[in-house]
Design a protein around this motif. Structure first.
Motif, mmCIF file in Angstrom:
data_model
loop_
_atom_site.group_PDB
_atom_site.id
_atom_site.type_symbol
_atom_site.label_atom_id
_atom_site.label_comp_id
_atom_site.label_asym_id
_atom_site.label_seq_id
_atom_site.Cartn_x
_atom_site.Cartn_y
_atom_site.Cartn_z
ATOM 1 N N ALA A 128 0.730 -1.302 0.119
ATOM 2 C CA ALA A 128 -0.056 -0.097 0.163
ATOM 3 C C ALA A 128 0.914 0.941 -0.210
ATOM 4 N N LEU A 129 1.907 1.177 0.922
ATOM 5 C CA LEU A 129 2.811 2.293 0.797
ATOM 6 C C LEU A 129 3.575 2.718 -0.516
ATOM 7 N N GLN A 131 2.057 2.382 -3.293
ATOM 8 C CA GLN A 131 1.033 2.681 -4.114
ATOM 9 C C GLN A 131 0.630 4.095 -3.807
ATOM 10 N N LYS A 132 1.220 4.683 -2.900
ATOM 11 C CA LYS A 132 0.644 5.992 -2.610
ATOM 12 C C LYS A 132 0.685 6.839 -3.807
ATOM 13 N N ASP A 133 1.509 7.025 -4.588
ATOM 14 C CA ASP A 133 1.635 8.064 -5.695
ATOM 15 C C ASP A 133 0.530 7.665 -6.517
ATOM 16 N N TRP A 135 -2.601 7.465 -5.264
ATOM 17 C CA TRP A 135 -3.561 8.280 -4.338
ATOM 18 C C TRP A 135 -4.313 9.383 -5.219
ATOM 19 N N TRP A 139 -5.305 14.166 -2.257
ATOM 20 C CA TRP A 139 -4.730 13.657 -1.155
ATOM 21 C C TRP A 139 -3.080 13.657 -1.027
ATOM 22 N N GLN A 140 -2.689 13.969 -2.040
ATOM 23 C CA GLN A 140 -1.187 13.844 -1.921
ATOM 24 C C GLN A 140 -0.521 14.768 -0.935
ATOM 25 N N ALA A 143 -0.899 13.051 2.445
ATOM 26 C CA ALA A 143 -0.492 11.556 2.422
ATOM 27 C C ALA A 143 0.583 11.496 3.460
ATOM 28 N N PRO A 148 -1.736 3.140 6.135
ATOM 29 C CA PRO A 148 -2.896 2.219 6.137
ATOM 30 C C PRO A 148 -2.961 0.983 7.051
ATOM 31 N N LEU A 159 -6.533 4.648 9.132
ATOM 32 C CA LEU A 159 -4.953 4.899 8.879
ATOM 33 C C LEU A 159 -4.608 5.801 10.178
#
Length: 230
Positions: A128-129, A131-133, A135, A139-140, A143, A148, A159
């Motif tokens: 999940a971390l 894939q944060k880009d 989001w 949200w960036q 973030a 998560p 979160l």
């Protein structure tokens, strides 16, 4: 860890040792004709779902109808270090201890904490971390060090903000948000990690709820008082 963190951890450890570390458990195989919620695991028969804190759950537990939950395996130090490397900082002390001493996810609120790293599970914290880009752009800027923590179903997640050792809680709830306003689906909550875990142990934790303020028209997370009628 603070004294409060220590007390919460011991309560969590006691629940894990008793094998009561999830919000729902499956009863014995049967037919779906007795009401309630039923679930099929793989190709197996339907099994009734019992929810912790309900009279049905307590009765099924006392009568031995509920199968014991399997023992948990703690996360490795390597998994913690990889996660912290992706975050750019340390996990909150309470969360770090939970993963290293209680289990690599699979316990706690909702459907249980995500595993830190699990080759057989795409829904891990590490993945999940990474894939944060992806989001939503709105949200960036928020973030940061959000990690998560657990799923509740229907796209709802809890979160924790790891930039603060106390672990302020955040949530994602995309369901009531109006189309095109993804930014409001990510919101802070009035809880720290310790308070969030304590409420779960006590059976008073509710899943994250996004609402539109009647006075301002703004979307925000529900306050503790607003959960009371639920």
């Amino acid at each position: 860890m603070s004294d409060d963190d220590d007390a919460v951890f011991e309560s969590l450890r006691a629940r894990v040792r008793r094998g009561e570390y999830l919000d729902s458990r499956l009863g014995p195989p049967g037919t779906g004709g007795e009401g309630g919620l039923w679930r099929r695991v793989g190709q197996g028969p339907l099994r009734k779902v019992y929810f912790r804190g309900t009279p049905e759950y307590e009765q099924a537990l006392a009568s031995g109808e509920l199968e014991p939950l399997p023992p948990l395996t703690p996360a490795t130090q390597d998994a913690v270090r990889e996660c912290e490397g992706l975050l750019g900082g340390a996990l909150p002390p309470l969360l770090r201890r939970c993963y290293l001493e209680l289990g690599n996810g699979g316990f706690g609120p909702g459907y249980g904490l995500f595993p830190l790293r699990d080759p057989s599970n795409a829904d891990s914290v590490v993945e999940a971390l990474k894939q944060k880009d992806t989001w939503p752009s709105a949200w960036q800027t928020r973030a940061g060090a959000l990690l998560p923590l657990c799923p509740w179903g229907c796209g709802i997640e809890s979160l924790v903000d790891c930039a603060d050792p106390s672990g302020p809680m955040w949530a994602i709830n995309p369901n009531p948000a109006p189309p095109g306003e993804e930014d409001v689906a990510l919101f802070p909550q009035e809880l720290t990690l310790a308070g969030w875990m304590r409420r779960w142990v006590e059976g008073t934790l509710q899943r994250p709820w996004l609402l539109q303020d009647e006075q301002t028209g703004q979307w925000r997370g529900a306050t503790s008082a607003e959960y009371e009628p639920l």
